[in-house]
Write an enzyme that holds these catalytic residues in place. Structure first.
Site, mmCIF file in Angstrom:
data_model
loop_
_atom_site.group_PDB
_atom_site.id
_atom_site.type_symbol
_atom_site.label_atom_id
_atom_site.label_comp_id
_atom_site.label_asym_id
_atom_site.label_seq_id
_atom_site.Cartn_x
_atom_site.Cartn_y
_atom_site.Cartn_z
ATOM 1 N N MET A 92 0.670 -1.165 -0.123
ATOM 2 C CA MET A 92 -0.120 -0.138 0.038
ATOM 3 C C MET A 92 0.986 1.288 -0.076
ATOM 4 S SD MET A 92 -2.867 -0.953 -0.525
ATOM 5 C CE MET A 92 -3.918 -2.539 -0.403
ATOM 6 N N ARG A 93 2.081 1.195 -0.636
ATOM 7 C CA ARG A 93 2.804 2.296 -0.812
ATOM 8 C C ARG A 93 3.247 2.662 -2.001
ATOM 9 N NH1 ARG A 93 5.547 4.051 3.786
ATOM 10 N NH2 ARG A 93 7.114 4.918 2.656
ATOM 11 N N HIS A 111 -3.588 -5.311 -9.151
ATOM 12 C CA HIS A 111 -4.635 -4.113 -8.810
ATOM 13 C C HIS A 111 -6.151 -5.018 -8.828
ATOM 14 C CE1 HIS A 111 -6.259 -0.302 -7.902
ATOM 15 N NE2 HIS A 111 -7.067 -0.584 -8.774
HETATM 16 C C1 GAR Z 1 -5.534 -7.463 -3.145
HETATM 17 O O1 GAR Z 1 -6.759 -7.605 -3.640
HETATM 18 C C2 GAR Z 1 -4.504 -6.726 -4.116
HETATM 19 O O2 GAR Z 1 -5.075 -6.703 -5.489
HETATM 20 C C3 GAR Z 1 -4.880 -5.330 -3.530
HETATM 21 O O3 GAR Z 1 -5.107 -5.283 -1.892
HETATM 22 C C4 GAR Z 1 -5.128 -6.932 -1.867
HETATM 23 C C5 GAR Z 1 -4.445 -7.394 -1.040
HETATM 24 O O4 GAR Z 1 -4.692 -8.853 -0.668
HETATM 25 N N1 GAR Z 1 -3.895 -4.281 -3.849
HETATM 26 C C6 GAR Z 1 -4.270 -3.121 -4.129
HETATM 27 O O5 GAR Z 1 -5.477 -2.548 -3.897
HETATM 28 C C7 GAR Z 1 -3.236 -2.312 -4.676
HETATM 29 N N2 GAR Z 1 -3.425 -0.974 -4.975
HETATM 30 P P1 GAR Z 1 -3.951 -9.725 -0.059
HETATM 31 O O6 GAR Z 1 -2.785 -9.136 1.106
HETATM 32 O O7 GAR Z 1 -4.678 -10.918 0.586
HETATM 33 O O8 GAR Z 1 -2.915 -10.208 -1.256
#
Ligand code: GAR
Length: 203
Positions: A92-93, A111
């Site tokens: 998230m960075r 994403h």
């Molecule tokens: C996932 O849905 C990923 O696509 C999203 O965070 C979630 C992490 O899940 N990423 C973003 O939104 C990036 N902008 P996880 O920690 O279980 O892999």
């Protein structure tokens, strides 16, 4: 066959990390996770790494004055583990120029939306609020923008009547767990050709 050394950066629960670890361990992927790095000490992703006997490193953002300084420290860890491809998995960075310069066209992200729609935070909420009938997920190369880099693979899922953010996120996540290892596999096999913002997959 030599295995591509991956560095996975994750801020949270790490289910995408797990799908990559699993794909590597059943031999679907000519790659191995060399290190997992998190910007959050309590991230379950770090625990998952430990459970799989993979080095897990917390780099605390609070101890650095700028994003560049933070990324310099992260790059040092990646280089210590001879990482060849960086995979952002729920990280998230925003990545700074420091990291992009150290790993040019060697950073992937997943994403939870069909980019270029709904970049940034809360992609599933954005999709529901907009009223689209399909959403999905995208694996892309990382550039200096937010979720703007060249698209490698996408998968679509329907948005159903009565969907909540959680139900849509779960449907998308199922596809994420398939798509990310597949994109890494294509990269590892040298099958991705980048031409401007277009990515071709060689047969
Ligand atoms: C996932 O849905 C990923 O696509 C999203 O965070 C979630 C992490 O899940 N990423 C973003 O939104 C990036 N902008 P996880 O920690 O279980 O892999």
């Amino acid at each position: 066959m030599t295995k591509l050394r991956l560095g996975v950066l994750a801020s949270g629960r790490g289910s995408n990390l797990q799908s990559i670890i699993d794909a590597c361990s059943v031999g679907n992927l000519p790659a191995e996770v060399a290190v997992v790095i998190s910007d959050y000490g309590e991230a379950y992703a770090l625990k998952r790494a430990q459970l799989s006997h993979i080095p897990a490193v917390f780099v605390d953002p609070n101890t650095f004055g700028s994003r560049e300084d933070y990324d310099t420290a992260v790059v040092e860890v990646l280089q210590t583990y001879d990482v060849e491809l960086v995979c952002l998995a729920g990280y998230m960075r925003l990545v700074s120029r420091k990291m992009l310069a150290a790993y040019p066209n060697k950073i992937l992200n997943i994403h939870p939306a069909l980019l270029p729609s709904f970049p940034g935070l809360h992609a599933q909420r954005q999709a529901l609020e907009y009223g689209v009938k399909f959403s999905g997920c995208t694996v892309h190369f990382v550039d200096e923008g937010t979720d703007t880099g060249p698209i490698i693979l996408q998968a679509a899922v329907p948005v159903l009547e009565g969907d909540t953010e959680d139900s849509l996120a779960a449907r998308i996540l199922e596809q994420e767990h398939r798509l990310y290892p597949e994109a890494i596999r294509l990269y590892a096999l040298g099958k991705l050709v980048l031409n401007g913002r277009k990515v071709s997959v060689i047969k």
